[in-house]
Design a protein around this motif. Structure first.
Motif, PDB file in Angstrom:
ATOM      1  N   LYS A 396       0.889  -1.172   0.005  1.00 51.47           N
ATOM      2  CA  LYS A 396      -0.312   0.287  -0.153  1.00 51.47           C
ATOM      3  C   LYS A 396       0.708   1.272  -0.083  1.00 51.47           C
ATOM      4  O   LYS A 396       0.664   2.143  -0.677  1.00 51.47           O
ATOM      5  N   VAL A 397       1.814   1.159   0.764  1.00 51.12           N
ATOM      6  CA  VAL A 397       2.877   2.469   0.760  1.00 51.12           C
ATOM      7  C   VAL A 397       3.282   2.559  -0.556  1.00 51.12           C
ATOM      8  O   VAL A 397       3.385   3.750  -1.160  1.00 51.12           O
ATOM      9  N   LEU A 398       3.761   1.620  -1.351  1.00 53.57           N
ATOM     10  CA  LEU A 398       4.426   1.726  -2.326  1.00 53.57           C
ATOM     11  C   LEU A 398       3.379   2.342  -3.550  1.00 53.57           C
ATOM     12  O   LEU A 398       3.547   3.102  -4.339  1.00 53.57           O
ATOM     13  N   ARG A 399       2.159   1.701  -3.378  1.00 48.35           N
ATOM     14  CA  ARG A 399       1.054   2.230  -4.412  1.00 48.35           C
ATOM     15  C   ARG A 399       0.689   3.736  -4.089  1.00 48.35           C
ATOM     16  O   ARG A 399       0.618   4.283  -5.126  1.00 48.35           O
ATOM     17  N   ALA A 411       8.904   7.771   0.364  1.00 47.70           N
ATOM     18  CA  ALA A 411       8.508   6.652   0.676  1.00 47.70           C
ATOM     19  C   ALA A 411       9.098   5.381  -0.123  1.00 47.70           C
ATOM     20  O   ALA A 411       9.407   4.359   0.246  1.00 47.70           O
ATOM     21  N   LEU A 412       9.297   5.632  -1.617  1.00 50.79           N
ATOM     22  CA  LEU A 412       9.534   4.637  -2.532  1.00 50.79           C
ATOM     23  C   LEU A 412      11.139   4.226  -1.827  1.00 50.79           C
ATOM     24  O   LEU A 412      11.419   2.938  -1.999  1.00 50.79           O
ATOM     25  N   THR A 413      12.028   5.317  -1.607  1.00 46.64           N
ATOM     26  CA  THR A 413      13.286   5.062  -1.322  1.00 46.64           C
ATOM     27  C   THR A 413      13.278   4.087  -0.072  1.00 46.64           C
ATOM     28  O   THR A 413      14.271   3.061  -0.222  1.00 46.64           O
ATOM     29  N   ARG A 414      12.471   4.411   0.746  1.00 47.93           N
ATOM     30  CA  ARG A 414      12.635   3.955   2.065  1.00 47.93           C
ATOM     31  C   ARG A 414      12.350   2.517   1.961  1.00 47.93           C
ATOM     32  O   ARG A 414      12.837   1.467   2.436  1.00 47.93           O
ATOM     33  N   VAL A 415      10.994   2.293   1.033  1.00 44.39           N
ATOM     34  CA  VAL A 415      10.424   0.814   1.106  1.00 44.39           C
ATOM     35  C   VAL A 415      11.520   0.022   0.431  1.00 44.39           C
ATOM     36  O   VAL A 415      11.886  -1.203   0.995  1.00 44.39           O
TER      37      VAL A 415
END
Lengths: 464, 272
Positions: A396-399, A411-415
């Motif tokens: 969900k975070v990525l989406r 967020a993308l980097t972190r995940v």
């Protein structure tokens, strides 16, 4: 050096602690291929050393010998004086022995006549064999499972550390930086390898590799690279620290770190936090969060959960009932709700929530959707997700990060960074399942340049 | 000695020369104390602390001070070790056991204390210390007015005492003394557990001296005596040496038999 029974018991306890340390607390786990009396040495201070790890299985690091307080000690040379002494004395005749059980292990102790200064413990051979077959298989299985969930690819023959350092140095010198080379090297090294590279680079060139990164690069790519190059514990400490600062504060990130890491990983992050920021993560969270959020986050970051798989079904029932009552009363930040989520083991929580669904019809997160605008409820739902099915949370975070107008690079980097070595493959599968598009394709669409390149490498994308 | 006695049976065959009941009881008690010291001092400190913690919550509120004692006087890594040992021994975490079995107002404080992993460096934040001293004072004074909520239930109090480092708390106490007429321990006479928390964190000697004193009094109760065992056995983990030495004479005076020997032996052992 007289060795009475009690002293022998203590030596044995130390050996068992050390073995347990090697299996459970050392990463990756080390299986000692030859635990026997020959490999248990006492030095003149009565400290216990375990040697003989030259050819151990499943060890990707150097052989080590463990000192009795659990600290990693160093490598004893094979022609160590003590080894020889013990070998020589190995030929005494046993005069008395007794069998002794401790924590399901059976040991036979033999006492020898002759000069005082020797110790002799013999593990019964049945136990030895059992130990080898049981533990080596189990650990091999666990390592294999772990590797299958990660997306990071490391070449089968890895260049030596000095080669890597040389290449990286080249990549930074001259006109501009050779990003491609950096990506090729660092993007295909796991945490221990990266740590070793950083250490060697600093020793060889006198500066921290990450400082070099800081100077030469800028923007999203730099941040991704910086975060990736860090040791996972340091990375978590950095992310957590940012999350407590005013302009970058994020309750979500704090909860994410506290709930998706294993108990030991969270602990290492807290230790790294002490070292880096000269204070504890708990203090910062307590100081910078308020109200219900603090009530939830402080216990979460302080937790040190039991990691076993055992589950108590009666407890699951009682706690499911308790949760249901509190939720029906809209007492979302009730002490009991928080204590269940912050102290129970993940396995136990899973059982409790399954029971909740069976007994009351709804998934707990459905019942927690009472007010879609309530931020605390949103955090609570994410907490539940992180604890029982983290891959759905990360999907969900990525989406959300990708679908946003103008991607949320943070967020993308972190995940990607934090999960590439853990379970990004499963997350990517979930992503594809939900969005009908492979994660790598979405990344290509939404990002560009070196940032995109490194993301793809970490996500296991293979150029066709 | 007794076997040699031929006159085992007295006049009446049903009445043999039995040993005095109270003599048996006291021998048992003495050797139990002896055994406790031996077992405790042989254990690994982490296992010892884990077992002491479990016993403490199982026995209930009068024993919660042991939890405070362990959580506050051990170093961060020792406390962590005890938590790990607890996992291994009891298949649960100490946090979950405390959270589910401690029912009263002490729950939040106790759970937070055992969950602490404090920074151990010397760095201290003066400004924060000032405002935290104020917050503590407010919480304590309010308690004296409004008796419904105890100071130990206040979130502010809990997070200050359970997350701040010990050196920082020392500064907080100093600041407290400046703004209140009394020291924080004086102001906390009404809430014993909170007082002990505050003491154990920065002036453990006061706490330990008091426990030793109580244990060695003429009219000491059972639990107080057990504290003696616990303190002597765990003294190597905590900086007790000075204090224990002071009480050696009193131990020689008040304690008897094998128990006394083993206590003195452990104390002497540690001085090497």
């Amino acid at each position: 050096m007289k060795l009475g029974w009690i002293k022998r018991i203590n030596v044995m306890k130390v050996v068992l602690y050390a073995l347990s340390y090697m299996h459970h607390d050392f990463s990756p786990p080390i299986v000692h291929p030859d635990i026997s009396s020959k490999n248990i040495l006492l030095d003149l201070d009565n400290e216990v050393h375990i040697s003989g790890l030259w050819h151990c299985q499943a060890s990707k690091t150097h052989p080590t010998s463990i000192k009795s307080n659990g600290a990693v000690y160093g490598v004893p040379k094979e022609d160590n004086f003590l080894t020889r002494t013990l070998w020589e004395l190995d030929r005494e005749v046993a005069v008395s022995s007794r069998t002794f059980t401790w924590q399901n292990w059976e040991f036979t102790w033999t006492r020898h006549s002759g000069p005082d200064r020797h110790v002799y413990l013999s593990l019964s051979s049945a136990v030895q064999n059992c130990y080898h077959s049981l533990f080596s298989l189990q650990i091999q299985k666990e390592i294999k499972e772990e590797e299958e969930m990660a997306t990071l690819t490391v070449p089968t023959t890895v260049p030596s550390v000095s080669e890597d350092c040389e290449q990286l140095r080249k990549a930074f010198s001259g006109w501009g930086t050779n990003e491609g080379l950096i990506i090729d090297i660092l993007g295909h090294r796991n945490a221990e390898q990266r740590n070793l590279i950083r250490k060697t680079y600093a020793e060889t060139y006198g500066e921290d590799l990450l400082k070099a990164l800081d100077k030469e690069l800028s923007n999203d790519f730099e941040r991704l690279l910086l975060l990736w190059a860090l040791d996972p514990a340091e990375r978590d400490a950095l992310l957590a620290n940012e999350a407590t600062k005013r302009w970058t504060s994020s309750n979500q990130v704090l909860m994410e770190i506290a709930c998706t890491r294993s108990a030991n990983q969270l602990l290492h992050a807290r230790q790294a936090y002490h070292a880096r920021y000269k204070k504890s993560l708990e203090e910062d969270v307590a100081h910078h969060t308020t109200g219900d959020f603090r009530k939830l986050l402080l216990p979460l970051v302080s937790s040190y959960r039991y990691e076993g798989e055992e589950v108590n079904m009666t407890l699951a029932k009682t706690e499911a009932k308790l949760l249901h009552e509190k939720i029906s009363d809209k007492a979302y930040s009730d002490d009991d709700v928080i204590r269940v989520l912050a102290t129970r083991s993940k396995a136990q929580i899973n059982a409790t929530l399954n029971h909740y669904k069976n007994e009351y019809g709804n998934d707990i997160n459905k019942d927690l959707k009472a007010d879609p605008k309530d931020e605390f409820l949103a955090l609570l739902r994410s907490t539940v997700k992180c604890l029982v099915y983290p891959e759905k949370y990360f999907e969900k975070v990525l989406r959300l990060a990708i679908n946003r107008r103008g991607t949320d690079e943070g967020a993308l980097t972190r995940v990607v960074c934090t999960r590439a070595e853990v379970d990004l493959k499963i997350i990517a599968d979930e992503y594809q399942r939900r969005n009908s598009v492979p994660l790598t394709r979405a990344i290509v669409k939404d990002t560009h340049g070196d940032y995109e390149k490194l993301l793809l490498v970490l996500a296991g994308h293979v150029e066709n | 000695m007794r076997k040699g006695c031929s006159k085992f049976f007295l006049e009446d065959e049903r009445q043999f020369e039995r040993w005095n009941d109270s003599a048996i009881k006291s021998l048992k008690a003495e050797f139990k104390l002896f055994k406790d010291v031996v077992v405790l001092s042989l254990m690994h400190p982490w296992e010892r602390d884990a077992r002491l913690l479990k016993k403490a919550w199982k026995k209930g509120p009068p024993h919660y001070n042991v939890i405070v004692e362990i959580a506050c006087t051990r170093s961060s890594d020792q406390l962590l070790g005890a938590r790990k040992a607890y996992h291994s021994l009891f298949d649960r975490s100490i946090e979950e056991d405390l959270a589910s079995h401690v029912k009263g107002s002490e729950r939040k404080l106790l759970v937070a204390l055992v969950s602490a992993y404090r920074y151990e460096g010397p760095k201290v934040k003066e400004d924060a210390a000032k405002s935290e001293a104020k917050a503590l004072l407010n919480a304590i004074k309010n308690n004296n007015g409004d008796h419904k909520k105890k100071a130990m239930e206040e979130d502010e109090v809990i997070w200050i005492l359970t997350t701040r480092s010990k050196p920082h708390l020392k500064v907080v106490y100093e600041q407290y003394k400046k703004i209140s007429a009394k020291t924080i321990t004086e102001d906390l006479e009404v809430e014993l557990l909170l007082k002990e928390t505050v003491e154990c964190l920065c002036t453990p000697q006061t706490y330990f001296t008091r426990v030793f004193d109580t244990a060695l009094r003429e009219d000491a109760k059972e639990d107080a005596k057990k504290a003696l065992t616990r303190l002597v056995a765990t003294q190597e983990d905590v900086d007790l040496k000075g204090i224990a030495a002071k009480f050696e004479d009193k131990i020689k005076e008040r304690v008897k038999g094998a128990y006394k020997d083993v206590l003195l032996g452990v104390l002497a052992d540690d001085r090497k």
